[in-house]
Design a protein around this motif. Sequence first.
Motif, PDB file in Angstrom:
ATOM      1  N   SER A 124      21.808 -84.901  20.531  1.00 12.18           N
ATOM      2  CA  SER A 124      20.794 -85.633  21.269  1.00 12.18           C
ATOM      3  C   SER A 124      19.792 -84.679  21.899  1.00 12.18           C
ATOM      4  O   SER A 124      20.026 -83.480  22.022  1.00 12.18           O
ATOM      5  CB  SER A 124      21.453 -86.473  22.370  1.00 12.18           C
ATOM      6  OG  SER A 124      21.995 -85.627  23.371  1.00 12.18           O
ATOM      7  N   THR A 125      18.655 -85.251  22.320  1.00 11.78           N
ATOM      8  CA  THR A 125      17.627 -84.437  22.969  1.00 11.78           C
ATOM      9  C   THR A 125      18.183 -83.767  24.220  1.00 11.78           C
ATOM     10  O   THR A 125      17.917 -82.587  24.477  1.00 11.78           O
ATOM     11  CB  THR A 125      16.415 -85.312  23.335  1.00 11.78           C
ATOM     12  OG1 THR A 125      15.878 -85.885  22.143  1.00 11.78           O
ATOM     13  CG2 THR A 125      15.349 -84.490  24.040  1.00 11.78           C
ATOM     14  N   GLN A 126      18.974 -84.503  25.001  1.00 14.11           N
ATOM     15  CA  GLN A 126      19.541 -83.938  26.224  1.00 14.11           C
ATOM     16  C   GLN A 126      20.499 -82.792  25.909  1.00 14.11           C
ATOM     17  O   GLN A 126      20.539 -81.788  26.625  1.00 14.11           O
ATOM     18  CB  GLN A 126      20.280 -85.020  27.018  1.00 14.11           C
ATOM     19  CG  GLN A 126      20.797 -84.533  28.374  1.00 14.11           C
ATOM     20  CD  GLN A 126      19.687 -83.978  29.253  1.00 14.11           C
ATOM     21  OE1 GLN A 126      18.635 -84.589  29.398  1.00 14.11           O
ATOM     22  NE2 GLN A 126      19.919 -82.805  29.830  1.00 14.11           N
ATOM     23  N   SER A 127      21.254 -82.918  24.821  1.00 19.00           N
ATOM     24  CA  SER A 127      22.161 -81.848  24.429  1.00 19.00           C
ATOM     25  C   SER A 127      21.394 -80.597  24.035  1.00 19.00           C
ATOM     26  O   SER A 127      21.809 -79.479  24.355  1.00 19.00           O
ATOM     27  CB  SER A 127      23.052 -82.307  23.269  1.00 19.00           C
ATOM     28  OG  SER A 127      23.916 -83.342  23.671  1.00 19.00           O
ATOM     29  N   VAL A 144      18.431 -79.744  25.166  1.00 19.40           N
ATOM     30  CA  VAL A 144      17.917 -79.181  26.421  1.00 19.40           C
ATOM     31  C   VAL A 144      19.006 -78.392  27.134  1.00 19.40           C
ATOM     32  O   VAL A 144      18.784 -77.271  27.610  1.00 19.40           O
ATOM     33  CB  VAL A 144      17.377 -80.301  27.333  1.00 19.40           C
ATOM     34  CG1 VAL A 144      17.066 -79.751  28.725  1.00 19.40           C
ATOM     35  CG2 VAL A 144      16.133 -80.934  26.733  1.00 19.40           C
ATOM     36  N   THR A 145      20.211 -78.967  27.199  1.00 15.44           N
ATOM     37  CA  THR A 145      21.318 -78.286  27.870  1.00 15.44           C
ATOM     38  C   THR A 145      21.682 -76.992  27.145  1.00 15.44           C
ATOM     39  O   THR A 145      21.931 -75.965  27.782  1.00 15.44           O
ATOM     40  CB  THR A 145      22.557 -79.206  27.930  1.00 15.44           C
ATOM     41  OG1 THR A 145      22.214 -80.402  28.628  1.00 15.44           O
ATOM     42  CG2 THR A 145      23.715 -78.521  28.657  1.00 15.44           C
ATOM     43  N   ARG A 192      19.164 -74.375  27.980  1.00 19.45           N
ATOM     44  CA  ARG A 192      19.355 -73.910  29.363  1.00 19.45           C
ATOM     45  C   ARG A 192      20.557 -72.969  29.457  1.00 19.45           C
ATOM     46  O   ARG A 192      20.521 -71.968  30.177  1.00 19.45           O
ATOM     47  CB  ARG A 192      19.536 -75.104  30.300  1.00 19.45           C
ATOM     48  CG  ARG A 192      18.266 -75.921  30.514  1.00 19.45           C
ATOM     49  CD  ARG A 192      18.523 -77.098  31.434  1.00 19.45           C
ATOM     50  NE  ARG A 192      18.989 -76.640  32.735  1.00 19.45           N
ATOM     51  CZ  ARG A 192      19.760 -77.372  33.538  1.00 19.45           C
ATOM     52  NH1 ARG A 192      20.188 -78.573  33.162  1.00 19.45           N
ATOM     53  NH2 ARG A 192      20.132 -76.906  34.714  1.00 19.45           N
ATOM     54  N   VAL A 209      25.911 -78.146  35.187  1.00 18.89           N
ATOM     55  CA  VAL A 209      26.635 -79.089  34.330  1.00 18.89           C
ATOM     56  C   VAL A 209      28.108 -78.669  34.305  1.00 18.89           C
ATOM     57  O   VAL A 209      28.442 -77.522  34.599  1.00 18.89           O
ATOM     58  CB  VAL A 209      26.064 -79.119  32.890  1.00 18.89           C
ATOM     59  CG1 VAL A 209      24.622 -79.607  32.881  1.00 18.89           C
ATOM     60  CG2 VAL A 209      26.166 -77.769  32.229  1.00 18.89           C
ATOM     61  N   THR A 257      31.244 -78.943  29.345  1.00 20.63           N
ATOM     62  CA  THR A 257      29.994 -79.078  28.605  1.00 20.63           C
ATOM     63  C   THR A 257      29.424 -77.708  28.253  1.00 20.63           C
ATOM     64  O   THR A 257      28.969 -77.471  27.126  1.00 20.63           O
ATOM     65  CB  THR A 257      28.964 -79.875  29.429  1.00 20.63           C
ATOM     66  OG1 THR A 257      29.499 -81.163  29.735  1.00 20.63           O
ATOM     67  CG2 THR A 257      27.656 -80.033  28.663  1.00 20.63           C
TER      68      THR A 257
END
Length: 254
Positions: free
Chosen positions: A2-5, A7-8, A11, A33, A37
């Motif tokens: 996913s997009t959030q994954s 991004v994480t 980071r 986080v 994760t």
Amino acid sequence: MSTQSVVTAIRVLEAVSDNQPAGLSELSREVDVPKATVLRMLRTLGELGWVAQSEAQAGKWVLTNHAFAVASRGSSGSVIRDAAMGPLNALQLDTTETVHLAVPDRGYMLIIERLDTPHVLRAFLPLGSRLPMHASSTGIAYLSAADDAFVDEYLAGQLEALTPQTVVDAAQLRVMIADTRARGYSINEQGLSTGITSIGVPLLGSGGVAAGSISISGPSSRIVPAKYQEYGEAAAGTALEISRALGAFSTKAY
């Protein structure tokens, strides 16, 4: 993924770069986080060849050579490095001190090349080090060539003291930047590392825009005030040669 994954993962990768060798707990706090994760992201990045567990410190993570190579290919940093290597080699041989090449990276100066001194006692910054602009000779030099809006924005931010000699007062830093513009080189006496003095000069790119900086660094016992002008003028000549190769046909005084 996913997009959030994504991004994480990015980071986490940046956190490893900033803190390496970095442990799981440290990275979890840095990116805010859960450890599970972060560990999942590290394993994925490891499978892709971007990070690896440190051989020297168990449980710690570091960037790989693959990460550095990918970041370097096609970047403005590689263009600057190609233009700079010949002149920097001559500067290092002339001064016999450590010479660094740095480019801006979101409020920091990123060390992309280092030519070492043969002296046992020396300044040492690993490639990939990110130096606060206000605390480094490369940073003050870069700020001296940057536009006023950039300088104002940078000085309005939080300025951390790395040593007792680090200047963190915005008004004092403005004086240092003005002095650098006037003389053609910055002087950083133990502002980044205790016992180390550096002389910095900006590099200009196409159109005379600030593109990076170079520095001569060494123990304060060797780089004494009597050497400042000699080293500053030598670095300025080198920077002018590099800037010309980068297409900076400017009348800006060094």
